[in-house]
Write a protein that holds these residues in place. Structure first.
Motif, short mmCIF file in Angstrom:
data_model
loop_
_atom_site.label_atom_id
_atom_site.label_comp_id
_atom_site.label_asym_id
_atom_site.label_seq_id
_atom_site.Cartn_x
_atom_site.Cartn_y
_atom_site.Cartn_z
N MET A 193 0.84 -1.20 -0.20
CA MET A 193 -0.03 -0.28 0.21
C MET A 193 1.08 1.14 0.29
SD MET A 193 -3.19 1.44 0.70
CE MET A 193 -4.65 0.48 1.81
N PRO A 194 0.54 2.04 -1.51
CA PRO A 194 1.19 3.77 -1.42
C PRO A 194 0.85 4.19 0.34
CG PRO A 194 0.74 3.20 -3.09
CD PRO A 194 0.26 2.12 -1.93
N ARG A 195 1.87 5.04 1.08
CA ARG A 195 1.36 6.01 1.84
C ARG A 195 0.49 7.24 1.03
NH1 ARG A 195 5.47 9.00 5.34
NH2 ARG A 195 3.87 8.86 6.81
N PHE A 196 -0.29 6.53 2.41
CA PHE A 196 -1.73 7.42 1.95
C PHE A 196 -2.65 8.85 3.23
CE2 PHE A 196 -5.08 5.21 3.66
CZ PHE A 196 -3.94 3.74 4.57
N ARG A 197 -3.36 9.05 3.11
CA ARG A 197 -3.93 10.07 4.10
C ARG A 197 -5.02 10.37 3.41
NH1 ARG A 197 -4.48 16.13 4.89
NH2 ARG A 197 -3.26 16.80 2.70
N CYS A 198 -6.41 10.11 4.66
CA CYS A 198 -8.19 10.44 4.54
C CYS A 198 -8.21 12.01 5.01
CB CYS A 198 -8.88 9.40 5.34
SG CYS A 198 -8.78 7.48 4.77
#
Ligand code: ZN
Length: 158
Positions: free
Chosen positions: A1-6
């Motif tokens: 999973m790539p780094r992400f933010r909601c």
């Protein structure tokens, strides 16, 4: 999973809703006392708790613009709440939802149909990773799959 933010509703929008009592359609916000698990706040991205009051109104999604733009009904805590700011975590209101719809969009803000997916909120990690790993994807919106309301936007970090 790539780094992400909601990415939640901007605090400025939440403040305007609370201060004016009106939504993005200019309509009076409804007030609802929390009496169950169905009150996801789009600012703190947590479920409203019994005893809390939620506002219900129409929210203009920041993205996608253009052909796929749409407003969404949303709940928002009537009282101030902290804007969700975690990284690499799926928002609690997504995990708690029985059936969500993942919608991925490209740089032209057009929908990438082949990356769309419907599943239980608790099972969203794999299809979300698939959408974020695709180089065409610029952002993802996660909606409730039954009523179709936006829960949160998701963007890659870095
Ligand atoms: Zn909240």
């Amino acid at each position: 999973m790539p780094r992400f933010r909601c990415v939640p509703m901007p605090t400025g929008t939440a403040r305007r809703f609370r201060q004016t009592g009106r939504d993005d359609r200019g309509l009076t916000l409804h007030r609802r006392a929390v009496d169950g698990p169905g009150f996801p706040c789009r600012h703190c991205l947590r479920l409203g708790l019994p005893g809390e009051t939620m506002l219900l109104g129409s929210y203009d999604l920041p993205h996608p613009l253009g052909t796929y733009w749409t407003p969404s009904p949303i709940f928002l805590h009537a009282d101030e709440c902290p804007r969700y700011a975690a990284e690499d975590e799926i928002a609690p209101i997504v995990l708690a939802n029985g059936l969500v719809s993942i919608r991925a969009y490209d740089a032209a803000e057009l929908c990438l149909y082949d990356l769309g997916h419907v599943c239980e909120g608790a099972a969203v990690a794999a299809p979300l990773a698939r959408a974020l790993e695709d180089p065409r994807t610029r952002f993802v919106n996660i909606h409730t799959a039954r009523p179709g309301c936006l829960l949160t936007a998701v963007e890659r970090l870095g």
